[in-house]
Design a protein around this motif. Structure first.
Motif, PDB file in Angstrom:
ATOM      1  N   UNK A  21       0.831  -1.208   0.000  1.00  0.00           N
ATOM      2  CA  UNK A  21       0.000   0.000   0.000  1.00  0.00           C
ATOM      3  C   UNK A  21       0.864   1.257   0.000  1.00  0.00           C
ATOM      4  N   UNK A  22       1.944   1.250   0.766  1.00  0.00           N
ATOM      5  CA  UNK A  22       2.786   2.433   0.869  1.00  0.00           C
ATOM      6  C   UNK A  22       3.572   2.697  -0.411  1.00  0.00           C
ATOM      7  N   UNK A  23       3.931   1.645  -1.127  1.00  0.00           N
ATOM      8  CA  UNK A  23       4.746   1.803  -2.330  1.00  0.00           C
ATOM      9  C   UNK A  23       3.873   1.961  -3.575  1.00  0.00           C
ATOM     10  N   UNK A  24       2.857   1.136  -3.685  1.00  0.00           N
ATOM     11  CA  UNK A  24       2.061   1.076  -4.908  1.00  0.00           C
ATOM     12  C   UNK A  24       0.963   2.131  -4.985  1.00  0.00           C
ATOM     13  N   UNK A  25       0.322   2.420  -3.896  1.00  0.00           N
ATOM     14  CA  UNK A  25      -0.846   3.299  -3.920  1.00  0.00           C
ATOM     15  C   UNK A  25      -0.577   4.701  -4.460  1.00  0.00           C
ATOM     16  N   UNK A  52       7.610   5.145 -14.668  1.00  0.00           N
ATOM     17  CA  UNK A  52       6.844   4.761 -13.485  1.00  0.00           C
ATOM     18  C   UNK A  52       7.187   3.357 -13.014  1.00  0.00           C
ATOM     19  N   UNK A  53       7.334   2.439 -13.971  1.00  0.00           N
ATOM     20  CA  UNK A  53       7.709   1.072 -13.617  1.00  0.00           C
ATOM     21  C   UNK A  53       9.117   1.038 -13.034  1.00  0.00           C
ATOM     22  N   UNK A  54      10.005   1.841 -13.581  1.00  0.00           N
ATOM     23  CA  UNK A  54      11.362   1.921 -13.028  1.00  0.00           C
ATOM     24  C   UNK A  54      11.364   2.439 -11.600  1.00  0.00           C
ATOM     25  N   UNK A  55      10.575   3.460 -11.354  1.00  0.00           N
ATOM     26  CA  UNK A  55      10.463   4.005  -9.999  1.00  0.00           C
ATOM     27  C   UNK A  55       9.878   2.963  -9.050  1.00  0.00           C
ATOM     28  N   UNK A  56       8.834   2.304  -9.504  1.00  0.00           N
ATOM     29  CA  UNK A  56       8.173   1.300  -8.680  1.00  0.00           C
ATOM     30  C   UNK A  56       9.103   0.138  -8.356  1.00  0.00           C
ATOM     31  N   UNK A  57       9.827  -0.346  -9.341  1.00  0.00           N
ATOM     32  CA  UNK A  57      10.727  -1.477  -9.087  1.00  0.00           C
ATOM     33  C   UNK A  57      11.945  -1.070  -8.263  1.00  0.00           C
ATOM     34  N   UNK A  58      12.446   0.148  -8.474  1.00  0.00           N
ATOM     35  CA  UNK A  58      13.612   0.562  -7.689  1.00  0.00           C
ATOM     36  C   UNK A  58      13.262   0.740  -6.217  1.00  0.00           C
ATOM     37  N   UNK A  59      12.017   1.036  -5.929  1.00  0.00           N
ATOM     38  CA  UNK A  59      11.569   1.122  -4.529  1.00  0.00           C
ATOM     39  C   UNK A  59      11.081  -0.241  -4.026  1.00  0.00           C
ATOM     40  N   UNK A  60      10.280  -0.903  -4.832  1.00  0.00           N
ATOM     41  CA  UNK A  60       9.611  -2.122  -4.392  1.00  0.00           C
ATOM     42  C   UNK A  60      10.493  -3.340  -4.264  1.00  0.00           C
ATOM     43  N   UNK A  61      11.380  -3.570  -5.232  1.00  0.00           N
ATOM     44  CA  UNK A  61      12.192  -4.775  -5.181  1.00  0.00           C
ATOM     45  C   UNK A  61      13.066  -4.845  -3.928  1.00  0.00           C
ATOM     46  N   UNK A  62      13.799  -3.781  -3.580  1.00  0.00           N
ATOM     47  CA  UNK A  62      14.596  -3.874  -2.344  1.00  0.00           C
ATOM     48  C   UNK A  62      13.738  -4.100  -1.093  1.00  0.00           C
TER      49      UNK A  62
END
Length: 132
Positions: A21-25, A52-62
């Motif tokens: 929720x904190x990353x994706x929303x 947007x996908x790059x931002x999401x993955x750079x935050x979400x994957x770690x």
């Protein structure tokens, strides 16, 4: 009282769900309006989706890989030793969430491109296959 797997799943899902929720929303909330403004320019729309996908993955994957690595220790620390079994479930759910991150832009892109009927068929197919 003995813990059942459903109880462990409920506790294990809390941390990955909160992180999701904190990353994706935030991106989910702005993606449809932003992509709708770009619907006439396919190149700019693709660039926005890539960024947007790059931002999401750079935050979400770690976050989710880290959570998967530490959850066997984190769950008992946060919820108590009786929830030790929920640790491996949380690890699995954290890794499973990674795939869902990639779908953040799917719905807004389909709607912005005027393909809501295609998206509806896809959503129906996913719902039917998840029932069984």
């Amino acid at each position: 009282r003995q813990m059942c797997i459903r109880d462990s799943y409920t506790v294990a899902d809390r941390i990955p769900d909160l992180a999701k929720m904190m990353i994706q929303q935030p991106l989910s909330e702005v993606s449809l309006p932003a992509l709708s403004k770009l619907q006439a320019d396919t190149g700019r729309m693709c660039e926005a989706i890539y960024r947007g996908t790059g931002l999401l993955t750079s935050c979400g994957f770690p976050v989710f890989i880290g959570l998967a690595l530490v959850s066997e220790h984190l769950i008992p620390l946060l919820f108590g030793a009786k929830w030790q079994e929920a640790g491996w479930i949380c690890s699995f759910l954290a890794l499973n969430t990674l795939g869902g991150l990639m779908h953040v832009f799917f719905y807004p892109t389909m709607i912005a491109r005027g393909a809501s009927a295609t998206y509806l068929r896809f959503a129906f197919l996913v719902a039917v296959t998840n029932l069984g």
